[in-house]
Design an enzyme around this catalytic site. Structure first.
Site, PDB file in Angstrom:
ATOM      1  N   SER A   1      42.716  79.270 158.562  1.00  0.00           N
ATOM      2  CA  SER A   1      44.027  78.345 158.803  1.00  0.00           C
ATOM      3  C   SER A   1      43.435  76.904 158.482  1.00  0.00           C
ATOM      4  CB  SER A   1      44.600  78.626 159.997  1.00  0.00           C
ATOM      5  OG  SER A   1      43.534  77.994 160.987  1.00  0.00           O
ATOM      6  N   LYS A   2      44.143  75.746 158.737  1.00  0.00           N
ATOM      7  CA  LYS A   2      43.758  74.470 158.509  1.00  0.00           C
ATOM      8  C   LYS A   2      42.566  74.259 159.475  1.00  0.00           C
ATOM      9  CE  LYS A   2      47.734  72.972 156.322  1.00  0.00           C
ATOM     10  NZ  LYS A   2      49.167  72.179 156.486  1.00  0.00           N
ATOM     11  N   ARG A   3      42.576  74.885 160.658  1.00  0.00           N
ATOM     12  CA  ARG A   3      41.483  74.524 161.519  1.00  0.00           C
ATOM     13  C   ARG A   3      40.059  74.833 161.134  1.00  0.00           C
ATOM     14  NH1 ARG A   3      40.703  78.151 165.237  1.00  0.00           N
ATOM     15  NH2 ARG A   3      42.207  79.491 164.369  1.00  0.00           N
TER      16      ARG A   3
END
Ligand code: GLU
Length: 464
Positions: free
Chosen positions: A242-244
């Protein structure tokens, strides 16, 4: 004779091209190329609420940037609604599908009763063999007559034999909504069949759709393609990417100064390998790629690895190719004097094109300001004296090696070491302490320019 391989990538345009999607596209592309087949692109844009024209354009742009070309015109599902209707009608005519008039309230009731009995919520087939008069005031949906018992199995090219018990997963699912629009599983099957898709490589988030699609292939009398379901990409913490973990939009990588060569090389290795090799050009991949060698387990994303690959391609790609990518980032080396030499100096240590651009600017443009932290750390009254002496002594040399020899002589004469003035010299010439070899910078700039820059730095220091 081997079958003709036709693969496809079928994104739903809801935002941007996700790097996981690009990996799926790449695998499909490579398989088609490896087998002299075709790779097609289909935009699944029937959900007018969620799909947008911009998102479609963003996907096409990202594809262009990566250099993955499809072999035929792009297929847009939104332009094929009539075609889907014809096939829905065909199934109705053949009594393989039926109108269902169950209202939302009735469906809610059914679900509650099933939940109370701890049963899996499913449509109970109440209109499957309905012969009566249709209730008025209800726009019916169309449901497929799915098998009522047994198993649905297929041989996945990655995961092996997959079996689903009909009782666990199926009911007579909807193929056309009450407004007549077809549902996702239906359009995928019609399109894959009519586009002649022989092999479907896609994320294993679609695994649960496959038995439904197989039911539809069989009802329509179409040949079932070979499926390959890919394990998802994970972050280094083992969680779904994910963007994390880093950027997920392909075009963000472009903006970061990552080369398509590096991104594709990086993505192909997230799930596929060939011996212990790490570096693959697209042409090599086209020769080597086999989807049967894709790993069963999830692979993990590492930005460090991507940077390492990017540094490799920055070092090794031809000038023209690098400059083409630099132009996309609004920087152009074409008109720069000795541009090839400048690139060679810089590419030895740049991990991204942005670093390369910063480095080039710091050499091409006399510093407008000096990195404060570096000045504090590396510049003092003593080395300034030597810097001034060095500027005065500086004589024209024909290459970096001669500048090095000249500098060594100067250091020896003055009883100092390179480390005593190197960083101060770098700061004077480029504004910061991270430039490449100062001897190469001296060669590139020539002594006139170097003397001027050192002089300017000395004046700046005097004013402080
Ligand atoms: N449109 C689907 C998606 O974007 C892919 C369909 C498929 O590959 O079968 O997830």
């Amino acid at each position: 004779m081997q079958k003709k391989i036709i693969t496809r990538f079928a994104p739903s345009p809801t935002g941007y091209l996700h790097i996981g999607g690009l990996r799926t596209a790449l695998y499909n592309y490579l398989y088609a190329k490896n087998r002299g087949g075709k790779f097609l692109l289909r935009i699944e844009d029937t959900d007018l609420k969620r799909n947008s024209q911009e998102a479609t354009q963003a996907i096409i742009e990202a594809f262009k940037w990566c250099g993955l070309h499809c072999d035929e015109e792009i297929v847009y599902q939104s332009k094929r609604l009539e075609l889907y209707k014809q096939y829905i009608q065909k199934l109705l005519d053949e009594k393989k599908a039926y109108y269902c008039y169950t209202s939302k309230e009735e469906l809610d009731e059914l679900r509650k009763a099933q939940e109370a009995r701890k049963e899996r919520p499913r449509y109970d087939g109440r209109y499957r063999d309905f012969k009566g008069i249709a209730p008025s005031g209800i726009e019916p949906v169309v449901r497929i007559k799915a098998p009522l018992s047994g198993e649905i199995s297929f041989n996945d090219g990655i995961k092996g034999e997959i079996k689903f018990k009909v009782a666990d997963i199926l009911d007579d699912f909807i193929i056309a909504r009450s407004d007549g629009t077809p549902t996702y599983n239906f359009t995928v099957v019609i399109d894959d069949a009519l586009m002649g898709i022989s092999d479907v490589i896609r994320g294993d988030d679609h695994l649960s759709n496959t038995p439904k699609q197989i039911v539809l292939y069989e009802a329509l009398g179409f040949e079932i393609p070979q499926f390959f379901h890919l394990a998802m990409i994970h972050g280094e913490d083992g969680k779904k990417l994910s963007k994390r973990h880093g950027a997920t939009d392909v075009m963000e990588y472009k903006a970061m100064g990552i080369l398509p060569e590096a991104l594709l090389n990086f993505l192909v290795r997230l799930g596929w390998s060939h011996n212990d090799d790490e570096i693959f050009s697209l042409a090599e991949l086209e020769k080597l790629f086999n989807p049967h060698h894709i790993s069963k387990s999830a692979s993990s994303y590492s930005f460090k690895k991507l940077e390492w690959l990017n540094a490799h391609y920055i070092k090794t790609l031809p000038f023209e190719r690098i400059n083409q990518q630099l132009k996309d980032l609004n920087f152009d080396l074409s008109a720069v004097h000795k541009a090839g030499f400048l690139l060679d100096i810089l590419r030895q240590r740049a991990k991204t094109l942005l670093e390369l651009i910063l480095g080039a600017k710091s050499i091409l443009e006399p510093p407008k300001h000096y990195d404060e932290v570096a000045v504090k750390k590396f510049v003092n009254d003593e080395n300034l004296i030597f810097l001034e002496k060095f500027a005065n002594a500086l004589k024209a040399q024909s290459n970096a090696k001669e500048f090095e020899d000249f500098t060594n002589e100067f250091l020896e004469k003055n009883g100092i070491k390179l480390k005593d003035i190197a960083q101060a010299l770098r700061i004077a010439l480029t504004g910061n302490a991270v430039s490449p070899s100062i001897f190469e910078v001296l060669e590139f700039l020539g002594i006139q320019e170097c003397k001027q820059r050192i002089q300017k730095f000395l004046e700046f220091r005097k004013k402080q």
